[in-house]
Scaffold this motif. Structure first.
Motif, PDB file in Angstrom:
ATOM      1  N   SER A 142       0.577  20.049  69.572  1.00 37.27           N
ATOM      2  CA  SER A 142       0.170  20.261  70.975  1.00 37.27           C
ATOM      3  C   SER A 142      -0.281  21.699  71.189  1.00 37.27           C
ATOM      4  CB  SER A 142       1.337  19.928  71.913  1.00 37.27           C
ATOM      5  OG  SER A 142       1.757  18.600  71.728  1.00 37.27           O
ATOM      6  N   THR A 143       0.411  22.630  70.553  1.00 38.51           N
ATOM      7  CA  THR A 143       0.038  24.044  70.705  1.00 38.51           C
ATOM      8  C   THR A 143      -1.348  24.293  70.141  1.00 38.51           C
ATOM      9  OG1 THR A 143       2.352  24.717  70.579  1.00 38.51           O
ATOM     10  CG2 THR A 143       0.710  26.405  70.116  1.00 38.51           C
ATOM     11  N   LEU A 144      -1.657  23.684  68.995  1.00 34.84           N
ATOM     12  CA  LEU A 144      -2.985  23.853  68.405  1.00 34.84           C
ATOM     13  C   LEU A 144      -4.071  23.368  69.360  1.00 34.84           C
ATOM     14  CD1 LEU A 144      -5.051  24.335  66.145  1.00 34.84           C
ATOM     15  CD2 LEU A 144      -4.443  22.084  65.225  1.00 34.84           C
ATOM     16  N   PHE A 145      -3.912  22.153  69.876  1.00 32.95           N
ATOM     17  CA  PHE A 145      -4.959  21.626  70.760  1.00 32.95           C
ATOM     18  C   PHE A 145      -5.083  22.486  72.014  1.00 32.95           C
ATOM     19  CE2 PHE A 145      -6.423  19.300  74.431  1.00 32.95           C
ATOM     20  CZ  PHE A 145      -7.658  18.853  73.969  1.00 32.95           C
ATOM     21  N   ASN A 146      -3.973  22.859  72.598  1.00 35.38           N
ATOM     22  CA  ASN A 146      -4.043  23.600  73.854  1.00 35.38           C
ATOM     23  C   ASN A 146      -4.517  25.037  73.654  1.00 35.38           C
ATOM     24  OD1 ASN A 146      -3.090  21.976  76.315  1.00 35.38           O
ATOM     25  ND2 ASN A 146      -1.680  21.352  74.687  1.00 35.38           N
ATOM     26  N   TYR A 147      -4.347  25.574  72.463  1.00 29.74           N
ATOM     27  CA  TYR A 147      -4.962  26.871  72.180  1.00 29.74           C
ATOM     28  C   TYR A 147      -6.480  26.715  72.138  1.00 29.74           C
ATOM     29  CZ  TYR A 147      -6.233  31.222  69.908  1.00 29.74           C
ATOM     30  OH  TYR A 147      -6.814  32.428  69.622  1.00 29.74           O
ATOM     31  N   LEU A 148      -6.948  25.623  71.514  1.00 24.96           N
ATOM     32  CA  LEU A 148      -8.377  25.322  71.504  1.00 24.96           C
ATOM     33  C   LEU A 148      -8.890  25.149  72.937  1.00 24.96           C
ATOM     34  CD1 LEU A 148     -11.006  24.443  69.997  1.00 24.96           C
ATOM     35  CD2 LEU A 148     -10.057  22.111  69.995  1.00 24.96           C
ATOM     36  N   LYS A 149      -8.147  24.404  73.732  1.00 22.74           N
ATOM     37  CA  LYS A 149      -8.517  24.181  75.145  1.00 22.74           C
ATOM     38  C   LYS A 149      -8.566  25.501  75.907  1.00 22.74           C
ATOM     39  CE  LYS A 149      -6.844  21.517  79.152  1.00 22.74           C
ATOM     40  NZ  LYS A 149      -6.610  22.609  80.103  1.00 22.74           N
ATOM     41  N   GLN A 150      -7.547  26.324  75.709  1.00 22.35           N
ATOM     42  CA  GLN A 150      -7.470  27.621  76.391  1.00 22.35           C
ATOM     43  C   GLN A 150      -8.654  28.516  75.996  1.00 22.35           C
ATOM     44  OE1 GLN A 150      -3.559  29.815  76.638  1.00 22.35           O
ATOM     45  NE2 GLN A 150      -4.614  31.232  75.258  1.00 22.35           N
ATOM     46  N   SER A 151      -8.991  28.527  74.722  1.00 19.97           N
ATOM     47  CA  SER A 151     -10.102  29.350  74.247  1.00 19.97           C
ATOM     48  C   SER A 151     -11.415  28.915  74.884  1.00 19.97           C
ATOM     49  CB  SER A 151     -10.202  29.265  72.723  1.00 19.97           C
ATOM     50  OG  SER A 151      -9.011  29.707  72.118  1.00 19.97           O
TER      51      SER A 151
END
Length: 858
Positions: A80-89
């Motif tokens: 989840s952290t990986l995807f949401n880091y992508l989303k945040q970026s």
């Protein structure tokens, strides 16, 4: 012993830092996983995964069809952290003006969404509802308004109309009061309030304007992205007119859209068609390719009831998304275990599975590296200490933890990031409750304190593989031992202590265990490594001696013949019955092995040269480092642990080895055995001189109490020792025969290994009253010096050695008191200073023997 120097705050500084920890309500490890809407600070590594996502996005842009990534891995790995880091970026790229963008290009736009499935997905509506709900938050980041995706598309269409006909559309939006601005530079934010504050008047006019001008305006919507033409047709007019209704908060249209109301969208196909239309409208008005990036968490999670039917239906939904949905990259997130259950079912449906495989890429997340996880924890401690920069220490930036703590916690929790964070959170909260913060500086500090926190004992089977590796790495770390000799000496000491523990508990045949005793042969001194004497009180026919010859060398080092010649000589001369080599590195050199093999052929089964495997070596190291690892010296309470470790090192039960040696026949080819001379004259003296010597013994005992011992037990035979006694004391006055008889009995008991009675314990304090304030420290010193009654360190010690081995770790002893005691002993002539060492004087030896006589008690 060597230890890597790590700076750490002194006690006063620790007290100040601890007070901040106790009083602060901020917890650096309170949150273990991604929290919706919160900025991600834990992201590290995963550069390859981000590159893959970029290629998947480009594929959707190029072909216009939907695609999916199946993101899997164990729980807590950071999916989840990986995807949401992508989303945040991506969201940060959407809101910034100009500059380099990693994911968004000149002709593309990416709108992101993330949600967790609360119930099982049975149809597209189960995705559509949470999708539109979460898009509100995404668009709000850009516009600072709670605008959902339908409103966002409607506003973009109206902005397009405004740019196409500023005067007429501007009159509608601002209800005849157009602000004095250049309408060519108006943005979405500028038209939100005038429309939504007056929807009942503005929206109907906009609807009518579009219907009246649709035929004229439609061609202006036409665009081409990546050679794909996009347009708005006559059939879209009614959809756009209805879409304007979403800007009226009192209209129920938006609620029906967001809830995928069945009266508005009777079938999934109609719902998907509406969604595709929204994306196409965006392309036509923004002249950019919009990509919807949608992360769905727990998508493959299922109850066991009806599991097969659910997964089959989920597979059909994936195919429907592939066939009917445009411009969307789905990231389906679930654990490896959930996906395994999904695969189990889908493998039964070959055709369905093949269609899905063309749509879905598989991305498996493995646990982060130790360095990456450590960086996450460091970032969290940075967030805590950034609040207190005035007191933070550069030398211990992550106090009360260290990098060693972070590495150990992650490994202890089986490389599960979430569980490791939970562990550190619980430890942190315990600090605040107990108001005590142990030292977490070194690797062994962290190992000891975390195991204690988790109530994990020190039984050998409780030590895990990564902990054994840690122990081995620390022992073999370059610089810990400067020479092979020092490394071997540490093992000798551990073996000596281990056998002493078994001697005092379960193996009664052991009479004495010694390390480096001095043995003289032909005026040459020999110092065997670890000597175990068996059955000393039972006569020469039953006495046996074992030597453990220890050579713990570096991996590429041979043990040469010169290094073991002394032990081989002792064995050949009959001073030892059994020779056991404990060797690491490359083993015995060819020359040394040749010499050993010759002796082994002559004396079968009496020399053992095993090649220690990695498992045996790690147990050997554990015994050496036990005090450093556990904070407790090896003692009788660790008897079972010592026994089990020796059993593994020896590859047999310790008592079995002892029994083997005891059962060896007497060697007939030698005249000297077990440190006892066997000359006929001396045997005669042993038999005939007892009566004569008994009359002199009382005076000799008094002489022993007043002077340092002249002869070491091990260096001379018993008959020779008696001869020396006679020569030394025959001129002394003779006491009464009754007293002589009693003292003679004491000597005989001592010769047989029995303990003589002690005089009252307080007698030495009466003789040395100035030591009363230092009685604990002097007894600790003397007990340590028992190991130094002979040999190269006889009566010699340094401050560092005593403080480390005697004072530290004993709460009843004090460094300052010890140093004052040494000062007094120097002043009164009990010690002399030699460079950095202290030596017992004759007067000091008298004190030592008095304290030893009291069994080292104050």
């Amino acid at each position: 012993m060597w230890q890597k120097k790590i700076d750490w705050p002194d006690k006063n500084k620790q007290k100040s830092l601890n007070e901040l920890i106790f009083s602060s309500s901020y917890e650096p490890f309170a949150l273990a996983s991604y929290k919706r809407g919160q900025e991600i600070t834990d992201f590290v590594g995963r550069k390859n995964e981000l590159t893959y996502f970029k290629s998947y996005i480009n594929s959707v842009v190029q072909f216009g069809k939907s695609k999916a990534v199946r993101l899997e891995g164990p729980a807590g790995v950071g999916k989840s952290t990986l995807f949401n880091y992508l989303k945040q970026s991506i969201e940060q790229e959407r809101t910034k003006k100009g500059g380099y963008s990693e994911f968004i290009t000149m002709d593309t736009d990416i709108i992101t969404a993330y949600f967790e499935i609360q119930d099982q997905i049975l149809e597209y509506r189960n995705i559509f509802r949470p999708l539109f709900e979460t898009l509100v938050g995404t668009i709000a980041t850009e516009l600072s308004e709670d605008i959902g995706f339908p409103e966002y598309v409607a506003l973009n269409i109206i902005l397009f109309l405004l740019k196409e006909n500023p005067s007429e559309v501007g009159q509608i939006i601002w209800d005849g009061n157009i602000p004095i601005i250049n309408l060519n530079y108006v943005g979405l934010k500028d038209i939100i309030d005038p429309i939504m504050n007056n929807p009942k008047k503005v929206i109907p006019q906009l609807q009518e304007y579009f219907k009246q001008n649709a035929r004229r305006i439609r061609p202006k919507f036409n665009t081409k992205i990546n050679n794909h033409p996009y347009n708005i047709s006559r059939r879209d007019t009614s959809t756009i007119v209805e879409l304007f209704r979403s800007l009226d908060e009192l209209d129920d249209y938006l609620e029906k859209v967001n809830s995928a109301d069945s009266t508005l969208f009777p079938t999934d196909d109609e719902l998907i068609a509406f969604f595709n239309s929204l994306l196409r409208f965006c392309i036509c008005v923004t002249k950019k390719q919009p990509i919807l990036l949608v992360g769905i968490d727990e998508i493959a999670k299922s109850d066991h009831i009806g599991q097969d039917a659910f997964y089959h239906q989920l597979g059909n939904l994936f195919v429907a998304l592939r066939n009917k949905l445009d411009f969307t990259l789905f990231v389906f997130i679930s654990t490896t275990e959930d996906w395994a259950q999904y695969d189990r079912v889908l493998l039964k449906y070959t055709d369905l599975n093949n269609q899905i495989s063309d749509f879905m890429e598989k991305m498996v997340l493995t646990p982060l590296t130790i360095d990456d996880v450590s960086l996450i924890f460091q970032n969290r401690m940075n967030q805590f200490w950034n609040r207190f920069q005035h007191i933070r220490l550069a030398s211990a930036p992550f106090y009360p933890f260290s990098k060693n703590t972070f590495e150990y916690a992650y490994r202890f929790k089986n490389n599960d990031l979430r569980l490791a964070i939970h562990l550190l959170r619980d430890i942190w909260r315990t600090f605040k409750v107990t108001k005590i913060i142990p030292c977490y500086r070194s690797k062994f500090d962290s190992m000891r304190n975390i195991r204690q926190f988790m109530n994990t004992d020190w039984k050998l089977d409780s030590i895990r593989k990564f902990e054994w590796n840690l122990i081995t790495q620390e022992f073999e770390k370059p610089g810990r031992f400067k020479t092979n000799s020092l490394r071997s000496a540490s093992v000798e000491s551990a073996l000596e202590n281990s056998w002493r523990i078994l001697m005092n508990s379960r193996i009664t045949q052991i009479s004495k265990v010694e390390n480096n005793p001095v043995i003289k042969i032909d005026n040459h001194s020999h110092r065997p490594d670890v000597v175990i004497k068996l059955n000393e009180s039972m006569g020469q026919n039953y006495q046996r001696v074992i030597e453990f010859q220890v050579k713990v060398y570096e991996k590429n080092s041979y043990v040469i013949l010169k290094h073991i010649e002394s032990s081989l000589t002792l064995f050949e001369k009959g001073h030892t019955d059994f020779l056991y080599f404990i060797i690491t590195g490359k083993g015995l050199s060819p020359t040394a092995m040749q010499r050993v093999e010759l002796l082994r052929k002559k004396y079968p089964n009496r020399i053992r040269t095993p090649t220690l495997n990695a498992n045996q070596i790690k147990y050997l190291y554990f015994l050496v480092l036990f005090n450093e690892i556990t904070g407790t010296p090896l003692s009788l309470e660790h008897e079972n642990l010592v026994y089990n470790a020796l059993e593994i090192i020896l590859n047999q039960k310790p008592e079995s080895l002892i029994r083997e040696v005891v059962n060896f026949p007497v060697r007939e080819d030698i005249e000297i055995k077990h440190f006892y001379d066997s000359e006929p004259l001396q045997n005669q003296i042993l038999t005939n001189q007892k009566a004569v010597l008994s009359s002199f013994i009382p005076n000799y005992i008094e002489h022993q109490q007043a002077n340092a011992p002249i002869v070491d037990d091990i260096t001379e035979s018993t008959p020779q020792r008696l001869l020396n006694l006679q020569n030394q004391i025959q001129k002394q006055p003779i006491s009464s025969s009754e007293n002589a008889l009693k003292q003679s009995e004491k000597v005989e008991k001592a010769e047989q290994g029995e303990k003589a009675e002690h005089t009252p314990l307080e007698s030495w304090l009466n003789n040395y009253p100035f030591l009363k304030p230092f009685q604990e420290e002097i007894c600790g010193l003397c007990q340590f010096m028992q190991k130094r009654e002979s040999g190269r360190y006889k009566g010699k010690f340094t401050d560092n050695v005593i403080i480390k081995n005697v004072i530290v770790g004993n709460p009843s002893l004090s460094k300052s008191t010890y140093r004052e005691m040494v000062k007094q002993l120097l002043n009164k002539g009990f010690l002399i200073k030699e460079k950095t060492s202290f030596l017992f004087t004759e007067k000091g030896w008298n004190l030592y023997w008095s304290i030893k006589k009291a069994n080292f008690l104050p």
